[in-house]
Design a protein around this motif. Structure first.
Motif, PDB file in Angstrom:
ATOM      1  N   VAL A  45       5.030  -8.864   4.410  1.00 24.36           N
ATOM      2  CA  VAL A  45       3.696  -8.307   4.162  1.00 24.36           C
ATOM      3  C   VAL A  45       3.485  -8.053   2.676  1.00 24.36           C
ATOM      4  O   VAL A  45       4.432  -7.969   1.897  1.00 24.36           O
ATOM      5  CB  VAL A  45       3.484  -6.989   4.936  1.00 24.36           C
ATOM      6  CG1 VAL A  45       3.514  -7.206   6.437  1.00 24.36           C
ATOM      7  CG2 VAL A  45       4.506  -5.936   4.532  1.00 24.36           C
ATOM      8  N   SER A  46       2.213  -7.901   2.301  1.00 23.28           N
ATOM      9  CA  SER A  46       1.885  -7.479   0.937  1.00 23.28           C
ATOM     10  C   SER A  46       1.736  -5.965   0.929  1.00 23.28           C
ATOM     11  O   SER A  46       1.429  -5.363   1.957  1.00 23.28           O
ATOM     12  CB  SER A  46       0.605  -8.168   0.458  1.00 23.28           C
ATOM     13  OG  SER A  46      -0.479  -7.817   1.277  1.00 23.28           O
ATOM     14  N   HIS A  47       1.984  -5.359  -0.225  1.00 24.89           N
ATOM     15  CA  HIS A  47       1.868  -3.907  -0.328  1.00 24.89           C
ATOM     16  C   HIS A  47       1.392  -3.484  -1.717  1.00 24.89           C
ATOM     17  O   HIS A  47       1.488  -4.255  -2.674  1.00 24.89           O
ATOM     18  CB  HIS A  47       3.204  -3.211   0.004  1.00 24.89           C
ATOM     19  CG  HIS A  47       4.192  -3.248  -1.117  1.00 24.89           C
ATOM     20  ND1 HIS A  47       5.178  -4.193  -1.212  1.00 24.89           N
ATOM     21  CD2 HIS A  47       4.342  -2.453  -2.208  1.00 24.89           C
ATOM     22  CE1 HIS A  47       5.900  -3.990  -2.301  1.00 24.89           C
ATOM     23  NE2 HIS A  47       5.414  -2.938  -2.924  1.00 24.89           N
ATOM     24  N   VAL A  48       0.907  -2.253  -1.769  1.00 17.79           N
ATOM     25  CA  VAL A  48       0.631  -1.557  -3.030  1.00 17.79           C
ATOM     26  C   VAL A  48       1.109  -0.129  -2.849  1.00 17.79           C
ATOM     27  O   VAL A  48       1.225   0.360  -1.723  1.00 17.79           O
ATOM     28  CB  VAL A  48      -0.867  -1.572  -3.431  1.00 17.79           C
ATOM     29  CG1 VAL A  48      -1.336  -2.972  -3.749  1.00 17.79           C
ATOM     30  CG2 VAL A  48      -1.725  -0.929  -2.373  1.00 17.79           C
ATOM     31  N   MET A  49       1.387   0.525  -3.953  1.00 18.48           N
ATOM     32  CA  MET A  49       1.814   1.917  -3.908  1.00 18.48           C
ATOM     33  C   MET A  49       0.599   2.827  -4.042  1.00 18.48           C
ATOM     34  O   MET A  49      -0.341   2.530  -4.778  1.00 18.48           O
ATOM     35  CB  MET A  49       2.807   2.205  -5.037  1.00 18.48           C
ATOM     36  CG  MET A  49       4.098   1.403  -4.964  1.00 18.48           C
ATOM     37  SD  MET A  49       5.030   1.642  -3.440  1.00 18.48           S
ATOM     38  CE  MET A  49       5.520   3.358  -3.606  1.00 18.48           C
ATOM     39  N   VAL A  56       0.242  -1.117   3.265  1.00 18.78           N
ATOM     40  CA  VAL A  56       0.535  -2.481   3.694  1.00 18.78           C
ATOM     41  C   VAL A  56      -0.711  -3.059   4.333  1.00 18.78           C
ATOM     42  O   VAL A  56      -1.375  -2.388   5.133  1.00 18.78           O
ATOM     43  CB  VAL A  56       1.705  -2.477   4.713  1.00 18.78           C
ATOM     44  CG1 VAL A  56       1.902  -3.845   5.317  1.00 18.78           C
ATOM     45  CG2 VAL A  56       2.979  -1.988   4.046  1.00 18.78           C
ATOM     46  N   GLY A  57      -1.021  -4.299   4.014  1.00 16.56           N
ATOM     47  CA  GLY A  57      -2.159  -4.979   4.622  1.00 16.56           C
ATOM     48  C   GLY A  57      -1.690  -5.917   5.718  1.00 16.56           C
ATOM     49  O   GLY A  57      -0.736  -6.667   5.543  1.00 16.56           O
ATOM     50  N   LEU A 110      -8.002  -2.521   0.011  1.00 15.98           N
ATOM     51  CA  LEU A 110      -8.375  -3.935   0.097  1.00 15.98           C
ATOM     52  C   LEU A 110      -8.658  -4.529  -1.278  1.00 15.98           C
ATOM     53  O   LEU A 110      -8.427  -5.722  -1.494  1.00 15.98           O
ATOM     54  CB  LEU A 110      -9.578  -4.120   1.020  1.00 15.98           C
ATOM     55  CG  LEU A 110      -9.306  -3.870   2.502  1.00 15.98           C
ATOM     56  CD1 LEU A 110     -10.594  -3.981   3.308  1.00 15.98           C
ATOM     57  CD2 LEU A 110      -8.239  -4.818   3.034  1.00 15.98           C
ATOM     58  N   ARG A 111      -9.134  -3.705  -2.210  1.00 11.16           N
ATOM     59  CA  ARG A 111      -9.349  -4.197  -3.577  1.00 11.16           C
ATOM     60  C   ARG A 111      -8.020  -4.490  -4.276  1.00 11.16           C
ATOM     61  O   ARG A 111      -7.948  -5.345  -5.158  1.00 11.16           O
ATOM     62  CB  ARG A 111     -10.153  -3.183  -4.389  1.00 11.16           C
ATOM     63  CG  ARG A 111     -11.626  -3.145  -4.065  1.00 11.16           C
ATOM     64  CD  ARG A 111     -12.423  -2.328  -5.084  1.00 11.16           C
ATOM     65  NE  ARG A 111     -11.960  -0.953  -5.232  1.00 11.16           N
ATOM     66  CZ  ARG A 111     -12.379   0.078  -4.501  1.00 11.16           C
ATOM     67  NH1 ARG A 111     -13.268  -0.107  -3.558  1.00 11.16           N
ATOM     68  NH2 ARG A 111     -11.908   1.294  -4.716  1.00 11.16           N
ATOM     69  N   LEU A 112      -6.967  -3.768  -3.890  1.00 12.62           N
ATOM     70  CA  LEU A 112      -5.676  -3.888  -4.574  1.00 12.62           C
ATOM     71  C   LEU A 112      -4.701  -4.857  -3.893  1.00 12.62           C
ATOM     72  O   LEU A 112      -3.875  -5.472  -4.558  1.00 12.62           O
ATOM     73  CB  LEU A 112      -5.021  -2.501  -4.667  1.00 12.62           C
ATOM     74  CG  LEU A 112      -5.796  -1.456  -5.460  1.00 12.62           C
ATOM     75  CD1 LEU A 112      -5.149  -0.083  -5.304  1.00 12.62           C
ATOM     76  CD2 LEU A 112      -5.887  -1.848  -6.919  1.00 12.62           C
ATOM     77  N   VAL A 124      -5.117  -1.619   7.323  1.00  8.46           N
ATOM     78  CA  VAL A 124      -4.233  -1.080   6.284  1.00  8.46           C
ATOM     79  C   VAL A 124      -3.348  -0.027   6.929  1.00  8.46           C
ATOM     80  O   VAL A 124      -3.826   0.838   7.666  1.00  8.46           O
ATOM     81  CB  VAL A 124      -5.038  -0.482   5.112  1.00  8.46           C
ATOM     82  CG1 VAL A 124      -4.098   0.147   4.082  1.00  8.46           C
ATOM     83  CG2 VAL A 124      -5.915  -1.543   4.465  1.00  8.46           C
ATOM     84  N   VAL A 125      -2.059  -0.126   6.658  1.00  7.18           N
ATOM     85  CA  VAL A 125      -1.060   0.793   7.198  1.00  7.18           C
ATOM     86  C   VAL A 125      -0.495   1.618   6.049  1.00  7.18           C
ATOM     87  O   VAL A 125      -0.194   1.069   4.985  1.00  7.18           O
ATOM     88  CB  VAL A 125       0.070   0.006   7.900  1.00  7.18           C
ATOM     89  CG1 VAL A 125       1.208   0.920   8.306  1.00  7.18           C
ATOM     90  CG2 VAL A 125      -0.478  -0.760   9.089  1.00  7.18           C
ATOM     91  N   ARG A 126      -0.363   2.924   6.260  1.00  5.04           N
ATOM     92  CA  ARG A 126       0.258   3.813   5.268  1.00  5.04           C
ATOM     93  C   ARG A 126       1.653   4.168   5.758  1.00  5.04           C
ATOM     94  O   ARG A 126       1.820   4.649   6.876  1.00  5.04           O
ATOM     95  CB  ARG A 126      -0.564   5.079   5.080  1.00  5.04           C
ATOM     96  CG  ARG A 126       0.081   6.080   4.109  1.00  5.04           C
ATOM     97  CD  ARG A 126      -0.761   7.322   3.933  1.00  5.04           C
ATOM     98  NE  ARG A 126      -2.055   7.006   3.360  1.00  5.04           N
ATOM     99  CZ  ARG A 126      -2.280   6.832   2.044  1.00  5.04           C
ATOM    100  NH1 ARG A 126      -1.272   6.957   1.189  1.00  5.04           N
ATOM    101  NH2 ARG A 126      -3.486   6.555   1.602  1.00  5.04           N
ATOM    102  N   ILE A 127       2.648   3.936   4.899  1.00  6.16           N
ATOM    103  CA  ILE A 127       4.021   4.341   5.190  1.00  6.16           C
ATOM    104  C   ILE A 127       4.364   5.515   4.286  1.00  6.16           C
ATOM    105  O   ILE A 127       4.299   5.402   3.062  1.00  6.16           O
ATOM    106  CB  ILE A 127       5.030   3.199   4.945  1.00  6.16           C
ATOM    107  CG1 ILE A 127       4.649   1.961   5.749  1.00  6.16           C
ATOM    108  CG2 ILE A 127       6.451   3.660   5.283  1.00  6.16           C
ATOM    109  CD1 ILE A 127       5.450   0.725   5.382  1.00  6.16           C
TER     110      ILE A 127
END
Length: 141
Positions: A45-49, A56-57, A110-112, A124-127
């Motif tokens: 998956v792709s992710h951003v902090m 995670v998208g 979604l922008r990131l 979008v999932v938050r871990i």
């Protein structure tokens, strides 16, 4: 007779939680590990902090989405390794994941996020990390 390299032998160093989270911000993909029907599953998956949390998208029709409709335990792993030098790092984050429901947070994520080719991010999932462990491999001191 075994071959003895004249190159420095790589050394492994444990990373702190802060360093591990910082390094996760330097890459855009990792592996989401989850349990489905009593079996482990892994999805690239792709992710951003987002602070200490990982966003995670996922495509809306992804099987793991239904598992995360309620907060669930997951493992997230990301790394950056050079196969030639065998240098790099690997981070394993254990925590709880759930779907992001705020329209504002979803829009910002979604922008990131950069989806995989051919995929559309619908969820979008938050871990939230509870345990962060990591290792850096280099030539040592």
């Amino acid at each position: 007779m075994p071959y003895r390299s004249t190159q420095p032998r790589p050394v492994s160093h444990p990373l702190s939680r802060q360093e591990g989270l910082r390094l996760l911000g330097n890459v855009t993909f990792g592996r989401l590990v989850f349990i489905s029907r009593a079996l482990p599953g892994i999805r690239l998956v792709s992710h951003v902090m987002d602070g200490e949390d990982v966003l995670v998208g996922l495509p809306e029709d992804c099987a793991v989405v239904s598992l995360l409709s309620q907060v669930a335990p997951v493992v997230y792993e990301a790394d950056a390794l050079d196969t030639a030098t065998r240098h790099g790092w690997s981070i394993v984050l254990t925590g709880r994941a759930g779907l992001v429901e705020s329209d504002e947070e979803i829009a910002r994520a979604l922008r990131l996020l950069r989806p995989w080719p051919g995929e559309e991010i619908g969820v979008v999932v938050r871990i939230h990390p509870e345990l962060v462990t990591g290792t850096r491999i280099d030539d040592g001191p």
